[in-house]
Design an enzyme around this catalytic site. Structure first.
Site, PDB file in Angstrom:
ATOM      1  N   ARG A  27     -61.297  23.975   8.432  1.00 52.71           N
ATOM      2  CA  ARG A  27     -60.868  24.671   9.653  1.00 52.71           C
ATOM      3  C   ARG A  27     -61.934  25.680  10.084  1.00 52.71           C
ATOM      4  O   ARG A  27     -62.300  25.765  11.254  1.00 52.71           O
ATOM      5  CB  ARG A  27     -59.548  25.411   9.414  1.00 52.71           C
ATOM      6  CG  ARG A  27     -58.294  24.536   9.376  1.00 52.71           C
ATOM      7  CD  ARG A  27     -57.131  25.410   8.885  1.00 52.71           C
ATOM      8  NE  ARG A  27     -55.821  24.792   8.910  1.00 52.71           N
ATOM      9  CZ  ARG A  27     -55.369  23.917   8.017  1.00 52.71           C
ATOM     10  NH1 ARG A  27     -56.172  23.502   7.039  1.00 52.71           N
ATOM     11  NH2 ARG A  27     -54.131  23.444   8.091  1.00 52.71           N
ATOM     12  N   ARG A 124     -53.583   5.875   7.223  1.00 51.90           N
ATOM     13  CA  ARG A 124     -53.005   7.216   7.360  1.00 51.90           C
ATOM     14  C   ARG A 124     -52.756   7.501   8.842  1.00 51.90           C
ATOM     15  O   ARG A 124     -53.671   7.490   9.651  1.00 51.90           O
ATOM     16  CB  ARG A 124     -53.934   8.268   6.737  1.00 51.90           C
ATOM     17  CG  ARG A 124     -54.146   8.031   5.250  1.00 51.90           C
ATOM     18  CD  ARG A 124     -55.043   9.068   4.626  1.00 51.90           C
ATOM     19  NE  ARG A 124     -54.409  10.387   4.567  1.00 51.90           N
ATOM     20  CZ  ARG A 124     -55.022  11.474   4.116  1.00 51.90           C
ATOM     21  NH1 ARG A 124     -56.279  11.400   3.709  1.00 51.90           N
ATOM     22  NH2 ARG A 124     -54.395  12.625   4.075  1.00 51.90           N
ATOM     23  N   ASP A 314     -48.453  19.881  -1.630  1.00 49.73           N
ATOM     24  CA  ASP A 314     -49.547  19.514  -2.538  1.00 49.73           C
ATOM     25  C   ASP A 314     -49.326  20.091  -3.936  1.00 49.73           C
ATOM     26  O   ASP A 314     -49.450  19.390  -4.940  1.00 49.73           O
ATOM     27  CB  ASP A 314     -50.896  19.978  -1.985  1.00 49.73           C
ATOM     28  CG  ASP A 314     -51.361  19.101  -0.822  1.00 49.73           C
ATOM     29  OD1 ASP A 314     -50.697  18.080  -0.554  1.00 49.73           O
ATOM     30  OD2 ASP A 314     -52.366  19.437  -0.184  1.00 49.73           O
ATOM     31  N   LYS A 341     -50.243  10.658   2.214  1.00 48.23           N
ATOM     32  CA  LYS A 341     -51.424  11.401   1.761  1.00 48.23           C
ATOM     33  C   LYS A 341     -52.500  10.413   1.292  1.00 48.23           C
ATOM     34  O   LYS A 341     -52.537   9.274   1.725  1.00 48.23           O
ATOM     35  CB  LYS A 341     -51.010  12.371   0.653  1.00 48.23           C
ATOM     36  CG  LYS A 341     -50.021  13.435   1.112  1.00 48.23           C
ATOM     37  CD  LYS A 341     -50.690  14.531   1.902  1.00 48.23           C
ATOM     38  CE  LYS A 341     -49.744  15.690   2.161  1.00 48.23           C
ATOM     39  NZ  LYS A 341     -50.457  16.837   2.718  1.00 48.23           N
ATOM     40  N   LYS A 412     -63.043  14.900  -4.472  1.00 44.33           N
ATOM     41  CA  LYS A 412     -62.531  15.178  -3.122  1.00 44.33           C
ATOM     42  C   LYS A 412     -62.334  16.676  -2.908  1.00 44.33           C
ATOM     43  O   LYS A 412     -62.594  17.184  -1.818  1.00 44.33           O
ATOM     44  CB  LYS A 412     -61.216  14.427  -2.896  1.00 44.33           C
ATOM     45  CG  LYS A 412     -60.699  14.521  -1.474  1.00 44.33           C
ATOM     46  CD  LYS A 412     -59.499  13.601  -1.266  1.00 44.33           C
ATOM     47  CE  LYS A 412     -58.813  13.858   0.055  1.00 44.33           C
ATOM     48  NZ  LYS A 412     -59.572  13.400   1.219  1.00 44.33           N
TER      49      LYS A 412
END
Length: 426
Positions: A27, A124, A314, A341, A412
């Site tokens: 972001r 997704r 999460d 996800k 990741k």
């Protein structure tokens, strides 16, 4: 196939400085790009998802300088939208935190863009975001399946106006829309259809937008108003908090097999909802201590909980494996978005928990876990999902240990995870 064997660990203790938050890193990179001025981001996460975002920004002409360890980034803002004189194809791997915001941001300027990714990315959903952007005049088309990447964007700027967006699938769609709304040609009024999932992730977005000088009127998460004519202005420096989801594994480790485990980089002042994971551990009986920028977990006898965990989807995955060390049946509810996800996490979690002997009930949007009298070892499949690998490291606290298949998938969000995890045992 790579495999990692984790032998039984009798006790953990120590301090872990958590790598930067994935949600905040991507972001902040995008807002810094759209802002005027140069932004220095510190404690930036060095992982696959961030690399895909940085590579795309570079391809689109954004200038930045990275430190040797890739955790400090000095980025020169464009003081407006991303533009491209020639058609651009951007490959975004399986990075939802890059695909969704970039899809929205690229509608603001001028140019032709194609967004692609790994095969899982093509499964997704992104339709709710595309529908919302089209309501504001964006031209976005699907290259394969309706509602899914890859996408083609022909951009000529985004109009203001009224827009409805579904809130019940992923908060990333709303996040993407909020971040681009200030640069639309008129006021943007966003109405949420259905219940908004993962509200704390929206709080992260709003806090970062405010840091870059933009105001959003939040009407109790049912609607949002973003006035036109606002501009993002660099605050100069942005410190990326530690990733609260990543902290969950170490806090759970302390609760199950401490000693005392202290995580730094997250705490009482954190803007991430996933720090509430520590409250869940406390409800399970763990001894938790909070500081402004740290959390400590100490071992205690854990008991099962039955909770709605929509606000921490999460980190809730870590509760599913911590449940193996709690007495009773743990039930995690309202987590349908696990299914969209990195993999279908509900199905994957149920399958792998059964391998170690747990009694599991997998529902449409919930999972319940009852530990067996004695856990057994297994080779855990990770589905190219970083969180599956990290969650099942908890099985090292069973007398049998565990084998993790394809452990490198943690790259990741946390490439160094297993080194840090093993360090606590020593």
């Amino acid at each position: 196939m790579n495999q990692l064997r984790l032998e039984p660990i009798k006790k953990v203790s120590g301090t872990i400085n958590i790598p930067g938050s994935k949600s905040i890193s991507n972001r902040a990179l995008l807002l810094a790009t759209l802002a005027s001025g140069t932004t220095t981001l510190t404690n930036l996460l060095d992982s696959d998802d961030i690399r895909y975002m940085l590579a795309s920004l570079k391809q689109l002409g954004v200038s930045y300088r990275l430190s040797n360890n890739n955790t400090v980034c000095e980025l020169d803002g464009l003081a407006g939208p991303l533009n491209a004189g020639e058609p651009q194809t951007l490959f975004l791997g399986n990075a939802g935190t890059a695909m969704r915001p970039l899809c929205a941001a690229l509608t603001l300027g001028q140019g032709q863009f194609t967004l692609t990714g790994e095969p899982r990315m093509e499964e997704r959903p992104i339709g709710d975001l595309v529908d919302a952007l089209r309501q504001l005049g964006a031209e976005v088309s699907y290259l394969k399946n309706e509602g899914f990447p890859p996408l083609n964007i022909t951009s000529t700027g985004l109009n203001g106006g009224n827009v409805e967006i579904a809130g019940d699938l992923s908060s990333q769609f709303l996040t993407a829309l909020l971040m681009v709304a200030p640069l639309a040609k008129g006021d943007v009024n966003i109405k949420i259809k259905g219940e908004l999932v993962s509200k704390p992730y929206i709080d992260i977005t709003l806090a970062l937008m405010a840091q870059f000088g933009v105001e959003v009127q939040n009407n109790d998460y049912a609607s949002f108003v973003i006035k036109a004519g606002q501009r993002y202005v660099s605050p100069g420096k942005v410190l990326v908090e530690g990733d609260a989801s990543s902290a969950s594994y170490f806090l759970a480790a302390g609760a199950i097999q401490g000693g005392e485990v202290k995580v730094t980089g997250v705490g009482k002042l954190s803007i991430q909802g996933d720090v509430k994971f520590a409250d869940v551990l406390e409800q399970m009986g763990a001894d938790i201590e909070w500081g402004d920028d740290y959390i400590i977990a100490r071992q205690a006898k854990l008991k099962a909980v039955d909770l709605d965990m929509n606000h921490i989807p999460d980190a809730a995955m870590t509760i599913a494996t911590a449940a193996l060390f709690a007495t009773g049946t743990t039930r995690i509810r309202n987590i349908y978005n696990w299914r969209i996800k990195e993999t279908d996490r509900l199905a994957a979690m149920a399958t792998e928990l059964r391998k170690v002997g747990a009694i599991v009930d997998e529902g449409h949007d919930y999972i319940s876990v009852t530990p067996p009298a004695k856990l057994n070892t297994a080779a855990i499949d990770t589905y190219n999902d970083h969180r599956m690998a990290m969650c099942f490291s908890m099985m090292a606290f069973a007398d049998c240990g565990i084998t993790i298949n394809e452990p490198e998938c943690t790259s990741k969000t946390f490439p160094d995870y297993f080194n840090q995890f093993n360090a606590l045992a020593n």
